[in-house]
Design an enzyme around this catalytic site. Sequence first.
Site, mmCIF file in Angstrom:
data_model
loop_
_atom_site.group_PDB
_atom_site.id
_atom_site.type_symbol
_atom_site.label_atom_id
_atom_site.label_comp_id
_atom_site.label_asym_id
_atom_site.label_seq_id
_atom_site.Cartn_x
_atom_site.Cartn_y
_atom_site.Cartn_z
ATOM 1 C CE LYS A 73 -3.346 1.739 4.544
ATOM 2 N NZ LYS A 73 -3.127 0.889 3.350
ATOM 3 C CB SER A 122 -0.959 0.008 1.193
ATOM 4 O OG SER A 122 -0.251 0.140 2.401
#
Length: 259
Positions: free
Chosen positions: A113, A52
């Site tokens: 993230k 990701s």
Amino acid sequence: MAGKTKSKPSANGKPTVKNDIWETVVVLFQALLIALVFRSLLFQPFSIPTASLQSNLLIGDYILTSKYTYGYSKYSFSPFEFLPINGRIFGRAPEQGEIAVFRPVPQNVDYVKRVVGLPGDTIQMKNGVLNINGTAVKKERVGTKIDTDSYGTSIPVILYRETLPNGASYIVQEISDNQALDNTAEYVVPDGHFFMMGDNRDRSADSRVLRSVGYVPLENFIGKAEVRFFSIKDNINPWQIWRWPGNVRLERMFQSVYQ
């Protein structure tokens, strides 16, 4: 004579032998205590198991996150999450562009993230372009590459340099501008919450998916990603030392994650 040790005499004049086992236990306990304090209050290591954040953080990268930057909450005090702590103490709020480890509200696992939205911001994706408060974020195409995910699936991606309103700049990659999360409704970030996104935009489950990640409360942050201290291909377990030759990525070790 140098190199020799003497036994310690007992009260009756006979030599006694120190309890080596007990000394070893004490040393191990002290080492574990120091490691626990280091992990809970200063830096905690995390591995990167998914794609990701590629190409900034690769599968098999190991990072250190600073606990003190954002202060402390019950989530950052791992493994003492049972402590009755409400909110955060000390530290500061996350800033746009920082990579952070956090615990999504509906989850019981940690995510990593990038912070893109602050409390009160309006976030929207339009044709693959990140929009913050109605303004398109600067996005410049810089190249192409082949991206491989944790399942071994490889696909061509386009690389872009994205620059946030505060000047934070980093590389994102996309399969195209018409993937599932490239056009969204507006997200209004609630007070005390943050909007998180992966740099691998079309291979990231992040705040754009409200049911699984959504908006992240300030108290759910664990720490700010700071340094890559180890990296190995194919998510090989680091303890498999015999597999290090040809697999350890020396060029990625001991580097800031913001280069």
